[in-house]
Design a protein around this motif. Structure first.
Motif, PDB file in Angstrom:
ATOM      1  N   SER A  42       5.909  20.923 -44.183  1.00  0.00           N
ATOM      2  CA  SER A  42       7.150  20.838 -43.405  1.00  0.00           C
ATOM      3  C   SER A  42       8.152  21.888 -43.851  1.00  0.00           C
ATOM      4  O   SER A  42       8.936  22.388 -43.050  1.00  0.00           O
ATOM      5  CB  SER A  42       7.754  19.438 -43.504  1.00  0.00           C
ATOM      6  OG  SER A  42       8.073  19.096 -44.838  1.00  0.00           O
TER       7      SER A  42
ATOM      8  N   HIS B 289      16.785  22.023 -46.607  1.00  0.00           N
ATOM      9  CA  HIS B 289      16.227  23.260 -46.070  1.00  0.00           C
ATOM     10  C   HIS B 289      15.701  24.116 -47.224  1.00  0.00           C
ATOM     11  O   HIS B 289      16.404  24.352 -48.204  1.00  0.00           O
ATOM     12  CB  HIS B 289      17.287  24.040 -45.298  1.00  0.00           C
ATOM     13  CG  HIS B 289      16.706  25.073 -44.381  1.00  0.00           C
ATOM     14  ND1 HIS B 289      16.043  26.191 -44.844  1.00  0.00           N
ATOM     15  CD2 HIS B 289      16.669  25.163 -43.026  1.00  0.00           C
ATOM     16  CE1 HIS B 289      15.630  26.924 -43.825  1.00  0.00           C
ATOM     17  NE2 HIS B 289      16.006  26.324 -42.707  1.00  0.00           N
TER      18      HIS B 289
ATOM     19  N   THR C 180      19.103  29.104 -28.183  1.00  0.00           N
ATOM     20  CA  THR C 180      17.944  28.333 -28.653  1.00  0.00           C
ATOM     21  C   THR C 180      18.040  26.848 -28.336  1.00  0.00           C
ATOM     22  O   THR C 180      17.235  26.059 -28.811  1.00  0.00           O
ATOM     23  CB  THR C 180      17.650  28.528 -30.163  1.00  0.00           C
ATOM     24  OG1 THR C 180      18.700  27.954 -30.952  1.00  0.00           O
ATOM     25  CG2 THR C 180      17.485  29.995 -30.511  1.00  0.00           C
TER      26      THR C 180
ATOM     27  N   GLN D  80      13.339  35.387 -31.863  1.00  0.00           N
ATOM     28  CA  GLN D  80      12.735  35.356 -30.542  1.00  0.00           C
ATOM     29  C   GLN D  80      13.759  35.784 -29.507  1.00  0.00           C
ATOM     30  O   GLN D  80      14.957  35.566 -29.696  1.00  0.00           O
ATOM     31  CB  GLN D  80      12.196  33.952 -30.236  1.00  0.00           C
ATOM     32  CG  GLN D  80      10.978  33.597 -31.044  1.00  0.00           C
ATOM     33  CD  GLN D  80      10.460  32.208 -30.720  1.00  0.00           C
ATOM     34  OE1 GLN D  80      11.101  31.432 -30.020  1.00  0.00           O
ATOM     35  NE2 GLN D  80       9.299  31.874 -31.235  1.00  0.00           N
TER      36      GLN D  80
ATOM     37  N   GLN E  19       9.625  28.837 -40.799  1.00  0.00           N
ATOM     38  CA  GLN E  19       9.186  29.578 -39.623  1.00  0.00           C
ATOM     39  C   GLN E  19      10.071  29.268 -38.422  1.00  0.00           C
ATOM     40  O   GLN E  19      10.406  30.170 -37.635  1.00  0.00           O
ATOM     41  CB  GLN E  19       7.732  29.239 -39.300  1.00  0.00           C
ATOM     42  CG  GLN E  19       7.131  30.132 -38.224  1.00  0.00           C
ATOM     43  CD  GLN E  19       7.171  31.596 -38.625  1.00  0.00           C
ATOM     44  OE1 GLN E  19       6.755  31.973 -39.709  1.00  0.00           O
ATOM     45  NE2 GLN E  19       7.699  32.451 -37.745  1.00  0.00           N
ATOM     46  N   GLU E  20      10.481  28.020 -38.261  1.00  0.00           N
ATOM     47  CA  GLU E  20      11.359  27.653 -37.158  1.00  0.00           C
ATOM     48  C   GLU E  20      12.698  28.390 -37.265  1.00  0.00           C
ATOM     49  O   GLU E  20      13.238  28.890 -36.269  1.00  0.00           O
ATOM     50  CB  GLU E  20      11.604  26.142 -37.156  1.00  0.00           C
ATOM     51  CG  GLU E  20      12.567  25.681 -36.062  1.00  0.00           C
ATOM     52  CD  GLU E  20      12.907  24.198 -36.188  1.00  0.00           C
ATOM     53  OE1 GLU E  20      13.539  23.690 -35.267  1.00  0.00           O
ATOM     54  OE2 GLU E  20      12.557  23.578 -37.211  1.00  0.00           O
ATOM     55  N   THR E  21      13.229  28.479 -38.480  1.00  0.00           N
ATOM     56  CA  THR E  21      14.488  29.189 -38.689  1.00  0.00           C
ATOM     57  C   THR E  21      14.356  30.658 -38.313  1.00  0.00           C
ATOM     58  O   THR E  21      15.225  31.225 -37.647  1.00  0.00           O
ATOM     59  CB  THR E  21      14.931  29.057 -40.157  1.00  0.00           C
ATOM     60  OG1 THR E  21      15.050  27.677 -40.493  1.00  0.00           O
ATOM     61  CG2 THR E  21      16.262  29.750 -40.392  1.00  0.00           C
TER      62      THR E  21
ATOM     63  N   ASN F  53      21.400  23.031 -37.780  1.00  0.00           N
ATOM     64  CA  ASN F  53      20.809  23.700 -36.622  1.00  0.00           C
ATOM     65  C   ASN F  53      21.173  23.002 -35.316  1.00  0.00           C
ATOM     66  O   ASN F  53      20.335  22.761 -34.464  1.00  0.00           O
ATOM     67  CB  ASN F  53      19.287  23.777 -36.777  1.00  0.00           C
ATOM     68  CG  ASN F  53      18.636  24.545 -35.633  1.00  0.00           C
ATOM     69  OD1 ASN F  53      19.228  25.457 -35.080  1.00  0.00           O
ATOM     70  ND2 ASN F  53      17.425  24.158 -35.263  1.00  0.00           N
TER      71      ASN F  53
ATOM     72  N   ASP G  18       7.026  24.992 -42.123  1.00  0.00           N
ATOM     73  CA  ASP G  18       7.350  24.896 -40.699  1.00  0.00           C
ATOM     74  C   ASP G  18       8.838  25.148 -40.465  1.00  0.00           C
ATOM     75  O   ASP G  18       9.217  25.820 -39.488  1.00  0.00           O
ATOM     76  CB  ASP G  18       6.975  23.517 -40.158  1.00  0.00           C
ATOM     77  CG  ASP G  18       5.470  23.303 -40.092  1.00  0.00           C
ATOM     78  OD1 ASP G  18       4.720  24.305 -40.189  1.00  0.00           O
ATOM     79  OD2 ASP G  18       5.040  22.139 -39.967  1.00  0.00           O
ATOM     80  N   LEU G  19       9.688  24.616 -41.347  1.00  0.00           N
ATOM     81  CA  LEU G  19      11.122  24.787 -41.179  1.00  0.00           C
ATOM     82  C   LEU G  19      11.541  26.236 -41.411  1.00  0.00           C
ATOM     83  O   LEU G  19      12.408  26.769 -40.713  1.00  0.00           O
ATOM     84  CB  LEU G  19      11.881  23.854 -42.122  1.00  0.00           C
ATOM     85  CG  LEU G  19      13.407  23.781 -41.950  1.00  0.00           C
ATOM     86  CD1 LEU G  19      13.798  23.532 -40.504  1.00  0.00           C
ATOM     87  CD2 LEU G  19      13.986  22.706 -42.862  1.00  0.00           C
TER      88      LEU G  19
ATOM     89  N   ASP H  95      12.104  31.972 -36.291  1.00  0.00           N
ATOM     90  CA  ASP H  95      11.878  32.074 -34.852  1.00  0.00           C
ATOM     91  C   ASP H  95      13.180  31.938 -34.071  1.00  0.00           C
ATOM     92  O   ASP H  95      13.398  32.635 -33.066  1.00  0.00           O
ATOM     93  CB  ASP H  95      10.891  31.006 -34.391  1.00  0.00           C
ATOM     94  CG  ASP H  95       9.469  31.280 -34.862  1.00  0.00           C
ATOM     95  OD1 ASP H  95       9.200  32.424 -35.293  1.00  0.00           O
ATOM     96  OD2 ASP H  95       8.639  30.348 -34.817  1.00  0.00           O
ATOM     97  N   ASN H  96      14.047  31.015 -34.495  1.00  0.00           N
ATOM     98  CA  ASN H  96      15.316  30.822 -33.802  1.00  0.00           C
ATOM     99  C   ASN H  96      16.170  32.085 -33.809  1.00  0.00           C
ATOM    100  O   ASN H  96      16.952  32.327 -32.892  1.00  0.00           O
ATOM    101  CB  ASN H  96      16.110  29.684 -34.445  1.00  0.00           C
ATOM    102  CG  ASN H  96      15.601  28.313 -34.062  1.00  0.00           C
ATOM    103  OD1 ASN H  96      14.818  28.184 -33.122  1.00  0.00           O
ATOM    104  ND2 ASN H  96      16.029  27.297 -34.787  1.00  0.00           N
TER     105      ASN H  96
END
Length: 565
Positions: free
Chosen positions: A550, A473, A462, A564, A556-558, A487, A553-554, A560-561
């Motif tokens: 935020s 977090h 990633t 994906q 979802q980012e976690t 991260n 978003d964090l 996704d990492n």
């Protein structure tokens, strides 16, 4: 000396053809310091046209009296047929082990056969050496001499030995960055390295991309055939930073999903897989496992039998530590509710397992028999509960132990019933550093802490990631037993002593360019007989105010990492 490593029974005792895998047998040797050439081939030795040691050397699975030595010959690592540009004949390879790094005191030497059927790989299993000692080793083929590697034997079974410097790593996606973290790990001079999975990735060029574009490219198509997997391993092994990490210390390796295919489970491929049928996927597994064995410092007990491989095993480090290396892919039930982060009733089905019955029984028996100061589970996916929503509804990862709650409960109760002194779970997979307390009841924050989990970030997967306030977090707010998050890319370096286990979470500012410096982001200590993690150091960070958006978003980012592509 009798081996002190406990071998697991064959997981699937099926009548399948065993792939031919080269194994060198140790022989007694004299004490001359010059590396002797390999004996002449029956038809006369034919010189190789170039250096065949382009993939480096490695050692692994240390015992009190020995270890495994590995190399694989390849004149052209990127040859499309996966055979490294080697001639279609057996090549004799000499090896030697010394008690000094200048090879003045030779302890053992011998020869092994690098055969084309096993992609000219060599596995030498040594015994009869002294416990708790450093050794150096190298190979020779014709006039070519390999780089030297450093390795060591485990302490005597009755001894604690000095504190153990052990590093653990996971998730090295070649396309996503430079393997600088491997180089920095080698410079730490650890005694032992654990690789917890995703050593290589299966995708063809451009499928698994990161923001800003991939740093470098995979060679060849998605890995499906034996030639594909051999080529991919060769490309990774050609990286000099990875080679340096192998040369620095013996490794204990286990695979996760990407050594075969993303999120596979037992005989079930990923949804929308290129190998959708049962027969096709088992053939793909067979190819992946043969290439994995050919490229790893594993003992003969791990020679694949068709689509099956014995990878869970137990390695004892004197009285100090026992490493229970697990396989959470080959015997698991399929992920519940179609995988992903879900509120899924299948997750709590008591019949479901992530280890399978035989491995679970083996592990629980190991807890009962253990007399080690530290019992360490080297495994692949997140063990503690991670809920990503506030309120009574849980959304957790179906690919992790959260998708197999009863299985996790049985393992946890097993170490409690056995009165394991210090249970510690080591984890990879999720591309971020985490530290957590393991609880008797994750839904009750005040419940008893019964163990500790340390999670390493990725080597490159990633891409760079970003530094942040770990306490900000939302996963840590929702799950108070989670104590740390970061991260960035890197590894975890532990020091295991009789009184405590210290874990330094190492990070790099970038993997987009080679040569970045490493620093310690945080340090946690686990005290003897005191389950749970205690932070003793945290490097300053740039704090930012978290809004509700935020936080979302964090989260979802976690996710996704981890999930994906």
């Amino acid at each position: 000396m009798t081996s002190m490593t406990s071998m697991a029974d064959s997981a699937h005792p099926l009548n399948r053809r065993t792939f031919l895998v080269t194994t060198g047998l140790a022989t007694a040797a004299g004490a001359a310091a010059t590396l002797v050439p390999a004996p002449a081939h029956a038809a006369g030795p034919r010189p190789l046209p170039g250096d065949p040691f382009t993939l480096g050397v490695a050692s692994g699975d240390p015992e009190p009296d020995g270890f495994v030595l590995w190399t694989r010959l390849a004149l052209n690592p990127l040859a499309e047929d996966g055979l490294g540009g080697m001639p279609a004949r057996t090549v004799p390879v000499s090896w030697e082990v010394s008690s000094d790094e200048r090879f003045r005191r030779i302890e053992r030497r011998g020869t092994a056969a690098a055969r084309p059927q096993s992609a000219h790989s060599v596995h030498v299993e040594l015994n009869g050496l002294r416990p708790g000692r450093e050794y150096w080793y190298r190979f020779r083929a014709g006039t070519h001499v390999s780089p030297a590697g450093r390795t060591r034997t485990a302490p005597h079974p009755a001894a604690f030995g000095p504190a153990l410097a052990m590093a653990f790593v996971s998730c090295s996606q070649f396309e996503h960055g430079w393997f600088t973290a491997y180089r920095r790990l080698a410079e730490e001079h650890p005694d032992l390295v654990l690789h917890l999975g995703d050593y290589q990735y299966e995708y063809k060029k451009g499928v698994y991309t990161i923001p800003g574009g991939n740093v470098r490219d995979h060679e060849g198509p998605e890995t499906v055939t034996l030639a594909n997997y051999r080529l991919r391993h060769s490309q990774y092994k050609s990286d000099r930073d990875l080679q340096a990490a192998h040369e620095a210390a013996p490794w204990l390796v286990v695979f996760d999903d990407h050594e075969v295919e993303n999120n596979w489970a037992d005989d079930i491929p990923e949804a929308n897989s290129d190998t959708p049928s049962y027969e096709q996927f088992r053939a793909r597994r067979a190819a992946a496992f043969q290439a994995y064995y050919e490229n790893m410092p594993l003992r003969r007990r791990s020679v694949p039998k068709g689509p099956d491989i014995q990878i869970y095993r137990r390695v004892r480090w004197g009285r100090l530590a026992t490493f229970h290396m697990l396989d959470t892919r080959q015997f698991r039930d399929d992920q519940g509710c179609g995988d992903g982060y879900k509120d899924c009733p299948e997750a709590v089905d008591p019949k479901r397992s992530i280890t399978g019955d035989r491995q679970e029984a083996w592990l629980l028996d190991g807890f009962r028999r253990s007399r080690a100061r530290w019992d360490v589970l080297g495994q692949q996916v997140f063990f503690a509960q991670r809920d990503n929503t506030d309120g009574p509804v849980k959304k957790t990862s179906m690919d992790a132990w959260d998708g197999y709650v009863a299985s996790r409960d049985r393992i946890t109760q097993g170490w409690l019933d056995a009165e394991v002194r210090n249970p510690v779970v080591l984890t990879g997979d999720v591309h971020a550093h985490w530290a957590s307390d393991l609880k008797a009841d994750y839904d009750d924050p005040g419940s008893r802490t019964v163990g500790s989990e340390l999670v390493c970030t990725s080597i490159t997967s990633t891409g760079d990631g970003a530094d942040s306030d770990p306490a900000a977090h939302p996963f840590l707010r929702i799950n108070p037993h989670l104590r740390f998050y970061n991260n960035q890319r890197g590894y975890v370096l532990t020091t295991i002593g009789k009184d405590e286990m210290k874990a330094d979470f190492k990070t790099l500012p970038t993997v987009r360019t080679p040569g970045a410096a490493v620093s310690t982001k945080a340090t946690f200590v686990i005290e003897d007989r005191v389950p749970g993690v205690n932070q003793t150091y945290l490097r300053p960070f740039a704090s930012a105010k978290m809004t509700a958006q935020s936080e979302r978003d964090l989260i979802q980012e976690t996710i996704d990492n981890e999930t994906q592509p």
